[in-house]
Scaffold this active site. Sequence first.
Site, PDB file in Angstrom:
ATOM      1  N   HIS A 157      36.467  13.770  39.122  1.00  0.00           N
ATOM      2  CA  HIS A 157      35.678  14.115  40.303  1.00  0.00           C
ATOM      3  C   HIS A 157      34.271  13.520  40.205  1.00  0.00           C
ATOM      4  O   HIS A 157      33.717  13.032  41.197  1.00  0.00           O
ATOM      5  CB  HIS A 157      35.572  15.638  40.434  1.00  0.00           C
ATOM      6  CG  HIS A 157      36.876  16.333  40.651  1.00  0.00           C
ATOM      7  ND1 HIS A 157      37.497  17.096  39.687  1.00  0.00           N
ATOM      8  CD2 HIS A 157      37.707  16.368  41.731  1.00  0.00           C
ATOM      9  CE1 HIS A 157      38.622  17.593  40.165  1.00  0.00           C
ATOM     10  NE2 HIS A 157      38.786  17.160  41.395  1.00  0.00           N
ATOM     11  N   GLN A 205      48.064  24.966  51.018  1.00  0.00           N
ATOM     12  CA  GLN A 205      48.834  23.931  50.331  1.00  0.00           C
ATOM     13  C   GLN A 205      49.571  24.451  49.101  1.00  0.00           C
ATOM     14  O   GLN A 205      50.189  23.674  48.374  1.00  0.00           O
ATOM     15  CB  GLN A 205      47.935  22.759  49.948  1.00  0.00           C
ATOM     16  CG  GLN A 205      46.891  23.038  48.889  1.00  0.00           C
ATOM     17  CD  GLN A 205      45.951  21.851  48.684  1.00  0.00           C
ATOM     18  OE1 GLN A 205      45.123  21.539  49.541  1.00  0.00           O
ATOM     19  NE2 GLN A 205      46.091  21.162  47.560  1.00  0.00           N
ATOM     20  N   SER A 253      42.826  18.943  37.010  1.00  0.00           N
ATOM     21  CA  SER A 253      42.340  20.302  36.786  1.00  0.00           C
ATOM     22  C   SER A 253      43.380  21.154  36.085  1.00  0.00           C
ATOM     23  O   SER A 253      43.051  22.078  35.340  1.00  0.00           O
ATOM     24  CB  SER A 253      41.955  20.945  38.125  1.00  0.00           C
ATOM     25  OG  SER A 253      40.939  20.196  38.763  1.00  0.00           O
TER      26      SER A 253
END
Length: 520
Positions: A34, A64, A192
């Site tokens: 990121h 999602q 992540s």
Amino acid sequence: MQLLQTRAELLRWRQAEPAPLHFVPTMGALHAGHAALVHRATQTASTGAGLPRVLVSVFVNPLQFGPGEDFNRYPRNLESDAALAASAGAAALFAPEPAELFPGGEAELTRLVPPDSLQRGLCGRQRPGHFNGVATVVARLLGLVRPQRLLLGEKDWQQLVILRRLVADLGLPVQVWGCGTVREADGLALSSRNRYLSPEQRAQAVALPRALARAREQAWGRPSANLEALSAEVAAELGQAGLVVDYVEAVDPHSLQPCPGLGRPVLLAAAAHCGPSRLIDHVFLMSRQPIVAIDGPAGAGKSTVTRAFAERLGLVYLDTGAMYRAVTWLVRQRGVDPGDATAVAPLLENLDLRLSTAAAGGQQVRINGQDVTEAIRSPEVTAQVSAVAAHGCVREALTRQQRVMGERGGLVAEGRDIGTAVFPDAELKVFLTATVAERARRRAKDLEQRGFPVPEHAELEAQIASRDHQDASRTVAPLTQAADAVELITDGLGIVAVVEQLVQLFRERVPEDAWPEPQA
């Protein structure tokens, strides 16, 4: 860096400064991947504007996540995320609660459904409804943020393709830029969800990038490579490493449909479970390095922008126009009638024509040992190059040389028939053009800078229009726009702006994961 948590705060912040706005949407749990997106966003100015402000969003999107997925335990640490975003250069972090994005609740939310053709394979098959949730929330965020540029990681390739389609289909005024996958030293793509892995599982997970990398090596230089067999080998290797395979698929990178062969880059994507984590990764299979074909009429600025574009992307610049000019210079130097193909043909036997990079960084053109770099730009050569280039023997000889140069790829070539005749399988084809008036203005400036007499503007326009007619009406390889070429009209655009547009077109077809940009 400012922390924004409501739509009202976002609106006030967005209206406070007129600077361009670049946007990096995330679900938090930020990592070095990121940070690379944010850093890239701070470095790239929108065309014709100054350096941008960068906004990062953190929103764990409930739309999602499917039943049984990790929505409740997805890592959340806003303080850590804010620190990383700030250190990477973000000007603000938007971290709304669901009620800010869905003020009427999820049940009353207008939802978007991307095309089934982009969802039915890869992760869409395993996670039904996932990309509907992604598209709905990203569209909502774009409506609130209204950025000039949206930056997304190539790691989530299917998501990137779907969001590009969303922006195109809805006509949203935002550029979508994909950025290459960031990896650990051992090749594992940053995610992540990697933090779910135990040390033993982390060691096991590296089987995924290694299996994909081996498949890429096996495909290199083999246009006839068996994609089904390569996919099966990757799946078997992952199984042997103890990973539970969801899929390994070879598809077209843009349509996401199965590929019959390796004519152009192919996406080989895989998903596999390692302990509590579902890992996704991909490579691009290529039989050669990419080729860009830039065609267009005389005076459209092809040479200048192509040279700059090639340097920017680390591609070899193949100036085919200089090759034809060099032959024209030789025809004049030998006193041969440029309109007589029979007289020109003998000059092509044992022709020694070489393009190289000069010590000062420009291109050097030598023909039969003589440096003709400057001589081939004279008005006399310019006036006769169309007649010489129209001969079949000339085009056949030079096209043969150009194709040999292009066998390994890794080049950008410009001329009149590169995309139609020389490299019809180029990854990107561009028809670069400008109005006759604009090209006459540029030609006058070029002649003046080179110390040649400058004709009246009307005369220059007439010369250019005549040249266009000759190029377009010749029998052999006439100037025409390839059916799959993108037209780029350069009136009013500087070199930097045109190069930026070329880079964006290139990246839509050749991702950074397939052809990384050279490090400055």
